[in-house]
Design a protein around this motif. Structure first.
Motif, PDB file in Angstrom:
ATOM      1  N   GLY A  72       5.336   5.664  -3.924  1.00  0.00           N
ATOM      2  CA  GLY A  72       6.259   5.361  -5.017  1.00  0.00           C
ATOM      3  C   GLY A  72       7.686   5.207  -4.533  1.00  0.00           C
ATOM      4  O   GLY A  72       8.628   5.536  -5.241  1.00  0.00           O
ATOM      5  N   CYS A  73       7.860   4.713  -3.286  1.00  0.00           N
ATOM      6  CA  CYS A  73       9.228   4.532  -2.762  1.00  0.00           C
ATOM      7  C   CYS A  73       9.677   3.084  -3.004  1.00  0.00           C
ATOM      8  O   CYS A  73       8.922   2.275  -3.535  1.00  0.00           O
ATOM      9  CB  CYS A  73       9.254   4.849  -1.273  1.00  0.00           C
ATOM     10  SG  CYS A  73       8.157   3.776  -0.327  1.00  0.00           S
ATOM     11  N   LYS A  74      10.898   2.725  -2.600  1.00  0.00           N
ATOM     12  CA  LYS A  74      11.397   1.356  -2.742  1.00  0.00           C
ATOM     13  C   LYS A  74      11.082   0.579  -1.469  1.00  0.00           C
ATOM     14  O   LYS A  74      10.890   1.162  -0.397  1.00  0.00           O
ATOM     15  CB  LYS A  74      12.910   1.380  -2.959  1.00  0.00           C
ATOM     16  CG  LYS A  74      13.351   2.098  -4.221  1.00  0.00           C
ATOM     17  CD  LYS A  74      14.831   1.845  -4.449  1.00  0.00           C
ATOM     18  CE  LYS A  74      15.347   2.600  -5.663  1.00  0.00           C
ATOM     19  NZ  LYS A  74      15.429   4.038  -5.443  1.00  0.00           N
ATOM     20  N   ASP A  75      11.083  -0.746  -1.617  1.00  0.00           N
ATOM     21  CA  ASP A  75      10.780  -1.617  -0.474  1.00  0.00           C
ATOM     22  C   ASP A  75      11.738  -1.367   0.692  1.00  0.00           C
ATOM     23  O   ASP A  75      11.342  -1.296   1.856  1.00  0.00           O
ATOM     24  CB  ASP A  75      10.862  -3.074  -0.944  1.00  0.00           C
ATOM     25  CG  ASP A  75      10.334  -4.021   0.123  1.00  0.00           C
ATOM     26  OD1 ASP A  75      10.952  -4.091   1.202  1.00  0.00           O
ATOM     27  OD2 ASP A  75       9.295  -4.676  -0.106  1.00  0.00           O
ATOM     28  N   GLU A  76      13.043  -1.193   0.363  1.00  0.00           N
ATOM     29  CA  GLU A  76      14.037  -1.046   1.449  1.00  0.00           C
ATOM     30  C   GLU A  76      13.973   0.327   2.135  1.00  0.00           C
ATOM     31  O   GLU A  76      14.592   0.526   3.186  1.00  0.00           O
ATOM     32  CB  GLU A  76      15.464  -1.325   0.935  1.00  0.00           C
ATOM     33  CG  GLU A  76      15.929  -0.431  -0.213  1.00  0.00           C
ATOM     34  CD  GLU A  76      15.568  -1.032  -1.581  1.00  0.00           C
ATOM     35  OE1 GLU A  76      16.164  -0.592  -2.579  1.00  0.00           O
ATOM     36  OE2 GLU A  76      14.703  -1.928  -1.647  1.00  0.00           O
ATOM     37  N   ASP A  77      13.219   1.279   1.536  1.00  0.00           N
ATOM     38  CA  ASP A  77      13.081   2.599   2.188  1.00  0.00           C
ATOM     39  C   ASP A  77      12.133   2.550   3.386  1.00  0.00           C
ATOM     40  O   ASP A  77      12.117   3.456   4.211  1.00  0.00           O
ATOM     41  CB  ASP A  77      12.512   3.633   1.194  1.00  0.00           C
ATOM     42  CG  ASP A  77      13.510   3.969   0.101  1.00  0.00           C
ATOM     43  OD1 ASP A  77      14.689   3.613   0.284  1.00  0.00           O
ATOM     44  OD2 ASP A  77      13.110   4.563  -0.908  1.00  0.00           O
ATOM     45  N   ILE A  78      11.301   1.493   3.427  1.00  0.00           N
ATOM     46  CA  ILE A  78      10.277   1.449   4.484  1.00  0.00           C
ATOM     47  C   ILE A  78      10.873   0.841   5.747  1.00  0.00           C
ATOM     48  O   ILE A  78      11.461  -0.247   5.709  1.00  0.00           O
ATOM     49  CB  ILE A  78       9.063   0.617   4.009  1.00  0.00           C
ATOM     50  CG1 ILE A  78       8.479   1.237   2.729  1.00  0.00           C
ATOM     51  CG2 ILE A  78       8.006   0.526   5.090  1.00  0.00           C
ATOM     52  CD1 ILE A  78       7.392   0.411   2.086  1.00  0.00           C
ATOM     53  N   GLN A  95       0.836  -1.210   0.000  1.00  0.00           N
ATOM     54  CA  GLN A  95       0.000   0.000   0.000  1.00  0.00           C
ATOM     55  C   GLN A  95       0.870   1.260   0.000  1.00  0.00           C
ATOM     56  O   GLN A  95       0.612   2.216  -0.722  1.00  0.00           O
ATOM     57  CB  GLN A  95      -0.901   0.025   1.246  1.00  0.00           C
ATOM     58  CG  GLN A  95      -2.020  -0.998   1.219  1.00  0.00           C
ATOM     59  CD  GLN A  95      -2.835  -0.970   2.509  1.00  0.00           C
ATOM     60  OE1 GLN A  95      -2.895   0.033   3.200  1.00  0.00           O
ATOM     61  NE2 GLN A  95      -3.465  -2.086   2.827  1.00  0.00           N
ATOM     62  N   ILE A  96       1.926   1.232   0.838  1.00  0.00           N
ATOM     63  CA  ILE A  96       2.793   2.429   0.949  1.00  0.00           C
ATOM     64  C   ILE A  96       3.542   2.666  -0.358  1.00  0.00           C
ATOM     65  O   ILE A  96       3.638   3.794  -0.841  1.00  0.00           O
ATOM     66  CB  ILE A  96       3.784   2.266   2.132  1.00  0.00           C
ATOM     67  CG1 ILE A  96       3.018   2.255   3.452  1.00  0.00           C
ATOM     68  CG2 ILE A  96       4.812   3.394   2.136  1.00  0.00           C
ATOM     69  CD1 ILE A  96       3.878   1.999   4.667  1.00  0.00           C
ATOM     70  N   ILE A  97       4.067   1.570  -0.948  1.00  0.00           N
ATOM     71  CA  ILE A  97       4.830   1.717  -2.200  1.00  0.00           C
ATOM     72  C   ILE A  97       3.922   2.304  -3.284  1.00  0.00           C
ATOM     73  O   ILE A  97       4.322   3.186  -4.052  1.00  0.00           O
ATOM     74  CB  ILE A  97       5.420   0.349  -2.637  1.00  0.00           C
ATOM     75  CG1 ILE A  97       6.523  -0.058  -1.644  1.00  0.00           C
ATOM     76  CG2 ILE A  97       5.973   0.417  -4.054  1.00  0.00           C
ATOM     77  CD1 ILE A  97       6.987  -1.485  -1.765  1.00  0.00           C
TER      78      ILE A  97
END
Length: 594
Positions: free
Chosen positions: A151-157, A145-147
């Motif tokens: 529109g960020c990358k998985d590792e940014d979360i 949902q966040i991505i």
């Protein structure tokens, strides 16, 4: 300056902002273990009782990484839609934001609206999934949902738990690594944004600011640009758990100033503070607050009006989204017409007046502001029913509309549709954010939302719907003014502006409710609801009777009739001169009509 970071925490209600702030303060040893308690930044009793944040609160932390010390200024913000003005002010003082999403709830309406506010202020967003140690945590789904949203990358979360302290070190490292240091010049003329203030009965007004350019030193003569007032900086410093005095505060930092100001009018949130001898420019981009709901606040005893005025001034310092002006009412005397951001906001203000200032007040029926156009094409803004022009002179009336965004589970779509369409809503869009998340967009009149919409939405969806709204302007509507008459006299505090199709139903319910609440008198009371000269509903409270013929046993009927006629005359006279006292519950009853 390159070792300063200013950031805030934004999220939907109950996603764990205050708990995460507690852990950050513990981890950086800003607060000793003796001072530590839950929701440490929520210093109002009301906030602790209700478990919500009402005021955004700034605090400074020192954090050491790789032998280098950083100063982190954290602002914990509220999550409720009624306090979004607090959030917008907090964002104006930051360069970055932690966007918190509950692992078991996923993205909700306030998450999205706060995110758009942050993006509008060009902030660096760090997404954090909170409460990952809960049984119902859906980490992969929430990540998706966040991505999709940012529109960020998985590792940014980042993954964290505010309760058990998982992932706190990673969050602090990310704040230092990802959020840009504040820009500004410590040598330039002073430009500081005033983003909050509070009244202290010993020291006067304490103003909180964020410096964009320049340096402020103790003893400087400062000027508030919007009001033009000049004062000497008696004390300046930074915000730790308490106030910590310093000799100077430089560009990029967040601090406080005490100048001994006693008049509330000299301090305006969003103002720029500068040095009187070498003034800088005003900082732009700070929006004025737009109240949504209006209600009258009156002192119970008319003599307390001046005292109430003082309290309102002090309260407005601490809550810049409250607006008020003086008004008079035939039933209640002198008081204030107040503008609030919503019904919860109104309830909180009333509670704060009672707790912090010992003021018992009567609140009238809340309503929104309408625009009436007369037949001569004059435009009149109507904030309360008394300002509504004569129906003969009105050409048309426009009411405010909002765009409502509701996010819920698919099984509750039917309930929400029924509720919103019953409130004159128009469905614009329905889209699935994920297989288990539906977003519904409605256009609705604000009048319909003011009373009980939020409570009904929660009960119809068992609490699984989140709601957020933005105003979209005015539209023409068939609005009528409904008066309540007691024995033919209007009670202006109970008048309401209402859609004509609703007037009869609302009037009947209100009359029934008043019949229960008004005490019986020696004479008959007629309660009527009327639009113009047309009476829509009526209830009668019968008089208290005394058996005057009890002593006449036997004898001629004319003796009894004479006594009854005499009593009838007396009751008639009483009814002409008697007045009906309206208890406080009657004013509140209108709010609780189903």
């Amino acid at each position: 300056m390159k070792h300063i970071r200013n950031f805030c925490i934004i999220a939907h209600i109950d996603h764990g902002k205050s708990t995460l702030a507690d852990r950050l303060l513990e981890h950086t040893k800003t607060i000793g273990s003796r001072d530590m308690m839950n929701q440490v930044l929520d210093d109002m009793d009301l906030e602790r009782e209700k478990g919500i944040t009402i005021k955004s609160k700034a605090i400074q932390m020192d954090y050491v990484i790789n032998g280098q010390q950083y100063t982190l200024n954290l602002i914990d913000t509220p999550g409720h839609v009624d306090f979004s003005y607090e959030v917008s002010r907090a964002l104006a003082a930051c360069e970055g934001a932690l966007l918190l999403v509950d692992a078991s709830q996923g993205i909700q309406a306030q998450t999205i609206s706060n995110l758009y506010l942050a993006i509008g202020n060009d902030l660096e967003i760090i997404p954090v999934i909170n409460k990952i140690d809960m049984d119902g945590a859906m980490i992969p789904e929430v990540k998706d949902q966040i991505i999709e949203l940012i529109g960020c990358k998985d590792e940014d979360i980042l993954l964290a738990s505010g309760k058990s302290g998982i992932g706190i070190e990673e969050i602090l490292q990310a704040v230092v690594a990802r959020i840009p240091a504040p820009e500004g010049n410590a040598e330039a003329p002073l430009e500081a944004l005033l983003f909050d203030s509070v009244f202290n009965s010993f020291r006067g007004i304490i103003a909180y600011f964020r410096i964009y350019n320049g340096t402020i030193r103790k003893g400087d003569k400062v000027r508030f640009l919007a009001t033009g007032a000049e004062y000497e900086a008696a004390e300046i410093g930074v915000l730790k758990l308490g106030l910590e005095p310093r000799k100077e505060v430089k560009a990029g930092d967040v601090g406080y100033i005490i100048t001994g100001i006693k008049t509330a009018k000299d301090v305006k949130v969003g103002d720029t503070i500068t040095i009187a001898s070498n003034p800088g420019n005003a900082i732009q981009g700070f929006e004025e607050v737009k109240p949504m709901v209006f209600a009258g606040i009156f002192p119970v005893v008319t003599e307390d009006f001046e005292e109430l005025r003082d309290c309102m001034e002090k309260l407005q310092l601490n809550d810049a989204s409250l607006t008020y002006e003086i008004e008079t009412s035939q039933a209640l005397g002198f008081g204030f017409r107040c503008g609030f951001l919503g019904l919860l906001h109104m309830e909180i203000i009333q509670e704060r007046l009672e707790r912090e200032f010992n003021q018992t007040v009567i609140t009238t029926v809340p309503n929104v502001s309408f625009i009436a156009y007369t037949t001569r094409d004059e435009k009149i803004i109507v904030n309360n029913p008394a300002e509504m022009p004569d129906p003969v002179k009105i050409d048309r009336v426009e009411e405010p509309f909002i765009r409502a965004q509701i996010i819920t589970l698919p099984e509750y779509i039917g309930n929400i549709m029924t509720l919103c369409l019953g409130k004159r809503g128009i469905l614009l869009n329905q889209s699935y954010l994920t297989p288990t998340r539906v977003e519904l967009i409605f256009e609705m009149p604000l009048t319909e939302i003011v009373f009980d919409f939020y409570d009904k939405l929660k009960s119809n969806t068992r609490g699984y719907a989140s709601f957020d709204y933005t105003p979209i302007g005015y539209r023409e509507a068939d609005i009528a003014k409904m008066d309540i008459l007691l024995n033919g006299d209007k009670v202006d505090a109970l008048s309401a502006l209402i859609h004509r199709s609703r007037a009869q139903d609302f009037g009947r319910k209100l009359c029934e409710k008043l019949k229960e609440l008004l005490p019986r008198q020696q004479f008959m009371i007629a309660i009527q609801a009327a639009v113009g000269a047309k009476v829509l509903a009526r209830e009668t409270i019968s008089a208290m009777r005394k058996d005057v013929t009890a002593k006449c046993y036997g004898g001629d009927i004319s003796r009894k009739r004479k006594l009854l006629e005499k009593q009838k005359e007396g009751k008639k006279r009483m009814r002409q001169i008697g007045n009906v006292e309206i208890p406080q519950e009657a004013f509140l009853a209108v709010l609780k009509l189903d």
